[in-house]
Design a protein around this motif. Structure first.
Motif, PDB file in Angstrom:
ATOM      1  N   GLY A   8       0.817  -1.208   0.000  1.00  0.00           N
ATOM      2  CA  GLY A   8       0.000   0.000   0.000  1.00  0.00           C
ATOM      3  C   GLY A   8       0.852   1.260   0.000  1.00  0.00           C
ATOM      4  O   GLY A   8       0.528   2.244  -0.669  1.00  0.00           O
ATOM      5  N   ILE A   9       1.961   1.234   0.731  1.00  0.00           N
ATOM      6  CA  ILE A   9       2.887   2.380   0.746  1.00  0.00           C
ATOM      7  C   ILE A   9       3.527   2.556  -0.628  1.00  0.00           C
ATOM      8  O   ILE A   9       3.692   3.684  -1.115  1.00  0.00           O
ATOM      9  CB  ILE A   9       3.951   2.190   1.840  1.00  0.00           C
ATOM     10  N   VAL A  10       3.893   1.434  -1.269  1.00  0.00           N
ATOM     11  CA  VAL A  10       4.421   1.516  -2.640  1.00  0.00           C
ATOM     12  C   VAL A  10       3.405   2.194  -3.546  1.00  0.00           C
ATOM     13  O   VAL A  10       3.732   3.115  -4.314  1.00  0.00           O
ATOM     14  CB  VAL A  10       4.754   0.107  -3.177  1.00  0.00           C
ATOM     15  N   SER A  11       2.159   1.749  -3.449  1.00  0.00           N
ATOM     16  CA  SER A  11       1.110   2.310  -4.298  1.00  0.00           C
ATOM     17  C   SER A  11       0.818   3.767  -3.960  1.00  0.00           C
ATOM     18  O   SER A  11       0.482   4.553  -4.843  1.00  0.00           O
ATOM     19  CB  SER A  11      -0.172   1.477  -4.165  1.00  0.00           C
ATOM     20  N   LEU A  12       0.948   4.111  -2.679  1.00  0.00           N
ATOM     21  CA  LEU A  12       0.721   5.507  -2.285  1.00  0.00           C
ATOM     22  C   LEU A  12       1.661   6.434  -3.054  1.00  0.00           C
ATOM     23  O   LEU A  12       1.229   7.413  -3.667  1.00  0.00           O
ATOM     24  CB  LEU A  12       0.917   5.636  -0.774  1.00  0.00           C
ATOM     25  N   PHE A  13       2.955   6.123  -3.030  1.00  0.00           N
ATOM     26  CA  PHE A  13       3.921   6.987  -3.721  1.00  0.00           C
ATOM     27  C   PHE A  13       3.826   6.855  -5.242  1.00  0.00           C
ATOM     28  O   PHE A  13       4.017   7.833  -5.973  1.00  0.00           O
ATOM     29  CB  PHE A  13       5.338   6.686  -3.238  1.00  0.00           C
ATOM     30  N   ALA A  14       3.533   5.648  -5.718  1.00  0.00           N
ATOM     31  CA  ALA A  14       3.384   5.472  -7.163  1.00  0.00           C
ATOM     32  C   ALA A  14       2.194   6.270  -7.677  1.00  0.00           C
ATOM     33  O   ALA A  14       2.275   6.930  -8.724  1.00  0.00           O
ATOM     34  CB  ALA A  14       3.219   3.986  -7.497  1.00  0.00           C
ATOM     35  N   ASP A  15       1.085   6.233  -6.941  1.00  0.00           N
ATOM     36  CA  ASP A  15      -0.096   6.988  -7.365  1.00  0.00           C
ATOM     37  C   ASP A  15       0.127   8.489  -7.265  1.00  0.00           C
ATOM     38  O   ASP A  15      -0.422   9.251  -8.064  1.00  0.00           O
ATOM     39  CB  ASP A  15      -1.319   6.568  -6.544  1.00  0.00           C
ATOM     40  N   MET A  16       0.897   8.916  -6.274  1.00  0.00           N
ATOM     41  CA  MET A  16       1.256  10.331  -6.231  1.00  0.00           C
ATOM     42  C   MET A  16       1.889  10.753  -7.549  1.00  0.00           C
ATOM     43  O   MET A  16       1.608  11.836  -8.077  1.00  0.00           O
ATOM     44  CB  MET A  16       2.246  10.603  -5.094  1.00  0.00           C
ATOM     45  N   THR A  17       2.712   9.863  -8.099  1.00  0.00           N
ATOM     46  CA  THR A  17       3.452  10.178  -9.319  1.00  0.00           C
ATOM     47  C   THR A  17       2.541  10.218 -10.531  1.00  0.00           C
ATOM     48  O   THR A  17       2.393  11.250 -11.193  1.00  0.00           O
ATOM     49  CB  THR A  17       4.569   9.139  -9.539  1.00  0.00           C
ATOM     50  N   TYR A  18       1.907   9.077 -10.843  1.00  0.00           N
ATOM     51  CA  TYR A  18       1.189   9.039 -12.121  1.00  0.00           C
ATOM     52  C   TYR A  18      -0.210   9.634 -12.053  1.00  0.00           C
ATOM     53  O   TYR A  18      -0.711  10.148 -13.055  1.00  0.00           O
ATOM     54  CB  TYR A  18       1.179   7.637 -12.728  1.00  0.00           C
ATOM     55  N   ARG A  66       7.588 -15.834 -11.264  1.00  0.00           N
ATOM     56  CA  ARG A  66       8.496 -14.697 -11.054  1.00  0.00           C
ATOM     57  C   ARG A  66       7.676 -13.407 -10.894  1.00  0.00           C
ATOM     58  O   ARG A  66       7.737 -12.503 -11.728  1.00  0.00           O
ATOM     59  CB  ARG A  66       9.491 -14.603 -12.201  1.00  0.00           C
ATOM     60  N   TYR A  67       6.922 -13.355  -9.833  1.00  0.00           N
ATOM     61  CA  TYR A  67       6.040 -12.207  -9.602  1.00  0.00           C
ATOM     62  C   TYR A  67       6.832 -10.920  -9.364  1.00  0.00           C
ATOM     63  O   TYR A  67       6.482  -9.856  -9.882  1.00  0.00           O
ATOM     64  CB  TYR A  67       5.116 -12.480  -8.412  1.00  0.00           C
ATOM     65  N   TRP A  68       7.884 -11.022  -8.575  1.00  0.00           N
ATOM     66  CA  TRP A  68       8.644  -9.814  -8.235  1.00  0.00           C
ATOM     67  C   TRP A  68       9.363  -9.203  -9.432  1.00  0.00           C
ATOM     68  O   TRP A  68       9.266  -7.981  -9.631  1.00  0.00           O
ATOM     69  CB  TRP A  68       9.625 -10.092  -7.102  1.00  0.00           C
ATOM     70  N   PRO A  69      10.097  -9.955 -10.252  1.00  0.00           N
ATOM     71  CA  PRO A  69      10.743  -9.328 -11.412  1.00  0.00           C
ATOM     72  C   PRO A  69       9.756  -8.647 -12.360  1.00  0.00           C
ATOM     73  O   PRO A  69      10.046  -7.566 -12.894  1.00  0.00           O
ATOM     74  CB  PRO A  69      11.450 -10.512 -12.098  1.00  0.00           C
ATOM     75  N   VAL A  70       8.596  -9.265 -12.556  1.00  0.00           N
ATOM     76  CA  VAL A  70       7.572  -8.656 -13.422  1.00  0.00           C
ATOM     77  C   VAL A  70       7.068  -7.356 -12.809  1.00  0.00           C
ATOM     78  O   VAL A  70       6.960  -6.324 -13.490  1.00  0.00           O
ATOM     79  CB  VAL A  70       6.407  -9.642 -13.644  1.00  0.00           C
ATOM     80  N   ALA A  71       6.754  -7.393 -11.520  1.00  0.00           N
ATOM     81  CA  ALA A  71       6.232  -6.201 -10.851  1.00  0.00           C
ATOM     82  C   ALA A  71       7.263  -5.070 -10.858  1.00  0.00           C
ATOM     83  O   ALA A  71       6.922  -3.910 -11.141  1.00  0.00           O
ATOM     84  CB  ALA A  71       5.827  -6.537  -9.413  1.00  0.00           C
ATOM     85  N   ILE A  72       8.509  -5.378 -10.572  1.00  0.00           N
ATOM     86  CA  ILE A  72       9.549  -4.348 -10.513  1.00  0.00           C
ATOM     87  C   ILE A  72       9.768  -3.719 -11.883  1.00  0.00           C
ATOM     88  O   ILE A  72       9.886  -2.493 -12.013  1.00  0.00           O
ATOM     89  CB  ILE A  72      10.854  -4.943  -9.945  1.00  0.00           C
ATOM     90  N   THR A  73       9.816  -4.543 -12.932  1.00  0.00           N
ATOM     91  CA  THR A  73       9.982  -4.015 -14.288  1.00  0.00           C
ATOM     92  C   THR A  73       8.863  -3.039 -14.632  1.00  0.00           C
ATOM     93  O   THR A  73       9.096  -1.947 -15.166  1.00  0.00           O
ATOM     94  CB  THR A  73      10.002  -5.167 -15.314  1.00  0.00           C
ATOM     95  N   GLY A  74       7.639  -3.430 -14.320  1.00  0.00           N
ATOM     96  CA  GLY A  74       6.500  -2.567 -14.607  1.00  0.00           C
ATOM     97  C   GLY A  74       6.546  -1.256 -13.848  1.00  0.00           C
ATOM     98  O   GLY A  74       6.268  -0.192 -14.408  1.00  0.00           O
ATOM     99  N   TYR A  75       6.903  -1.324 -12.567  1.00  0.00           N
ATOM    100  CA  TYR A  75       6.980  -0.097 -11.765  1.00  0.00           C
ATOM    101  C   TYR A  75       8.023   0.873 -12.314  1.00  0.00           C
ATOM    102  O   TYR A  75       7.798   2.085 -12.352  1.00  0.00           O
ATOM    103  CB  TYR A  75       7.294  -0.432 -10.312  1.00  0.00           C
ATOM    104  N   ALA A 171       8.576   5.512  -4.158  1.00  0.00           N
ATOM    105  CA  ALA A 171       7.833   4.283  -4.467  1.00  0.00           C
ATOM    106  C   ALA A 171       8.777   3.128  -4.761  1.00  0.00           C
ATOM    107  O   ALA A 171       8.594   2.004  -4.266  1.00  0.00           O
ATOM    108  CB  ALA A 171       6.897   4.522  -5.655  1.00  0.00           C
ATOM    109  N   LEU A 172       9.810   3.385  -5.563  1.00  0.00           N
ATOM    110  CA  LEU A 172      10.754   2.326  -5.912  1.00  0.00           C
ATOM    111  C   LEU A 172      11.545   1.869  -4.680  1.00  0.00           C
ATOM    112  O   LEU A 172      11.826   0.670  -4.523  1.00  0.00           O
ATOM    113  CB  LEU A 172      11.703   2.813  -7.006  1.00  0.00           C
ATOM    114  N   SER A 173      11.873   2.782  -3.802  1.00  0.00           N
ATOM    115  CA  SER A 173      12.586   2.415  -2.573  1.00  0.00           C
ATOM    116  C   SER A 173      11.726   1.493  -1.711  1.00  0.00           C
ATOM    117  O   SER A 173      12.197   0.459  -1.214  1.00  0.00           O
ATOM    118  CB  SER A 173      12.966   3.671  -1.780  1.00  0.00           C
ATOM    119  N   ALA A 174      10.454   1.854  -1.522  1.00  0.00           N
ATOM    120  CA  ALA A 174       9.541   1.023  -0.730  1.00  0.00           C
ATOM    121  C   ALA A 174       9.331  -0.339  -1.378  1.00  0.00           C
ATOM    122  O   ALA A 174       9.196  -1.365  -0.694  1.00  0.00           O
ATOM    123  CB  ALA A 174       8.203   1.743  -0.556  1.00  0.00           C
ATOM    124  N   LEU A 175       9.308  -0.369  -2.712  1.00  0.00           N
ATOM    125  CA  LEU A 175       9.109  -1.626  -3.435  1.00  0.00           C
ATOM    126  C   LEU A 175      10.252  -2.598  -3.154  1.00  0.00           C
ATOM    127  O   LEU A 175      10.023  -3.790  -2.885  1.00  0.00           O
ATOM    128  CB  LEU A 175       9.015  -1.340  -4.935  1.00  0.00           C
TER     129      LEU A 175
END
Length: 380
Positions: A8-18, A66-75, A171-175
């Motif tokens: 949720g914290i990752v999404s908080l900062f990511a949503d702030m951005t986009y 490989r959920y994490w590599p996919v998620a990180i690439t997308g972020y 967001a990337l740091s929290a991720l």
């Protein structure tokens, strides 16, 4: 709960951005020479490509685990595109970056939602997705407010996009912290004998539900076009637009967990009721004065919050644990295709008649209600 809160914290900062960027992309494209059809097309194509990527990334996530590599690439793709908008000198360059941002989100969402569904199973998927959506929407509110402050200081659109670099880095740091703490999120869900259909292609309830949700998507005007309407009609000052967008999304900080709790308690009927109520945003936004337009935007935001919490939770209840990434990918691809078609149609209709926009948008959403009702009757 810890995993849900960290994501949720990752999404908080990511949503702030986009979401900060999305609050001004409509007017920004207008200043670069785009018209309503172009704005609707770019917004719709971005959603279509983004949701299309979800289909492939969902299958890939399930097949490889490989959920994490996919998620990180997308972020990374999703968040890097936003500050680059500051240097877009032409509307087609800005359009490409807007679409790239949506593509990045599309890559990461099925993997992220699959991981969240595993963590949420013990606490109730509605509640889990509702809490995540609340933090997500807190960022979605803060981002446009940050943009509003930048515009208030007369820094211009370019400076606003540059400022959004800071929440992107957060967001990337929290991720990466979440990845270090929870390297295998699938282990958070205890395997149980499932009432869900084991074979996705034989899951009639899932496909009918996807059809109903896609009709909602087709009738749901993108905020880029709503903001373009406010700007072109001189309905309100440009400075108000991102602030109103922030308020519309901010209401979901409280609404999303409530809807998630109600879904866990009462089931599918909650989504059907929300669709009926939130369809009322259309005449308020496009036919009313400034006051009714603001009210309509608040209702529009509530519907968007329901899509982010309830619709995701229902997929988790319809698709087995082993196919959850694929289920989210298929659902989101269909949702995005119809969002794209609806955005293009609404953009064309806007150039012809605003009344035709209202009729089309209302009809698509209201037709979805009996389809969703049928899906609810088939749920296991």
């Amino acid at each position: 709960m810890k995993f849900v809160l960290l994501m949720g914290i990752v999404s908080l900062f990511a949503d702030m951005t986009y979401e900060g960027a999305r609050s001004i992309t409509g007017p920004y494209l207008g200043t670069l020479g785009a018209n309503a059809v172009m704005v609707g097309f770019i917004a719709g194509l971005g959603e279509f490509i983004g949701y299309g990527f979800r289909l492939f990334s969902g299958f890939f996530s399930d097949k490889t685990g490989r959920y994490w590599p996919v998620a990180i690439t997308g972020y990374v793709i999703n968040l890097a595109a936003v500050p680059l908008l500051a240097w877009a000198g032409q509307w087609w360059t800005a359009g490409f970056l807007i679409i790239l941002e949506r593509a990045g989100k599309g890559i990461r969402v099925p993997a992220r939602d699959a991981m969240l569904s595993h963590a949420s199973r013990r606490m109730g998927v509605g509640w889990g997705f509702g809490i995540h959506q609340a933090l997500d929407q807190a960022g979605a509110m803060a981002g446009p407010l940050l943009v509003t402050l930048a515009l208030y200081r007369q820094n211009g659109y370019a400076s606003a996009f540059v400022i959004l670099l800071y929440p992107a880095l957060a967001a990337l740091s929290a991720l990466f912290i979440c990845r270090a703490v929870f390297p295998n999120p699938r282990s958070l869900e205890v395997p149980t004998e499932s009432l869900q259909f084991p074979v996705l292609r034989a899951n009639k309830a899932f496909w009918i539900y996807t059809a109903g949700a896609s009709l909602v998507a087709m009738g749901y005007a993108d905020f880029a076009l709503i903001a373009y309407h406010y700007e072109q009609s001189r309905l309100m000052p440009s400075l108000w637009i991102p602030a109103i967008y922030a308020l519309a999304l901010g209401g979901n900080i409280f609404l999303s967990p409530l809807l998630g709790y109600l879904y866990d308690k009462f089931g599918f009927i909650i989504l059907i009721g929300v669709v009926g109520v939130t369809s009322l945003f259309v005449p308020l936004v496009f036919l009313g004065n400034a006051k009714t337009a603001i009210l309509g935007t608040m209702i529009w935001g509530a519907g968007l919050g329901a899509q982010g919490s309830l619709m995701r939770a229902i997929v988790a209840d319809l698709v087995s644990r082993e196919k959850r990434g694929s289920g989210y990918g298929i659902f989101n691809a269909c949702f995005g295709l119809f969002w794209f078609l609806g955005s293009v149609i609404i953009g064309i209709l806007y150039e012809i008649s605003i009344t035709s926009v209202v009729i089309f948008s209302l009809a698509a959403q209201l037709i979805s209600i009996p389809v969703l009702w049928r899906a609810s009757r088939l749920m296991p």
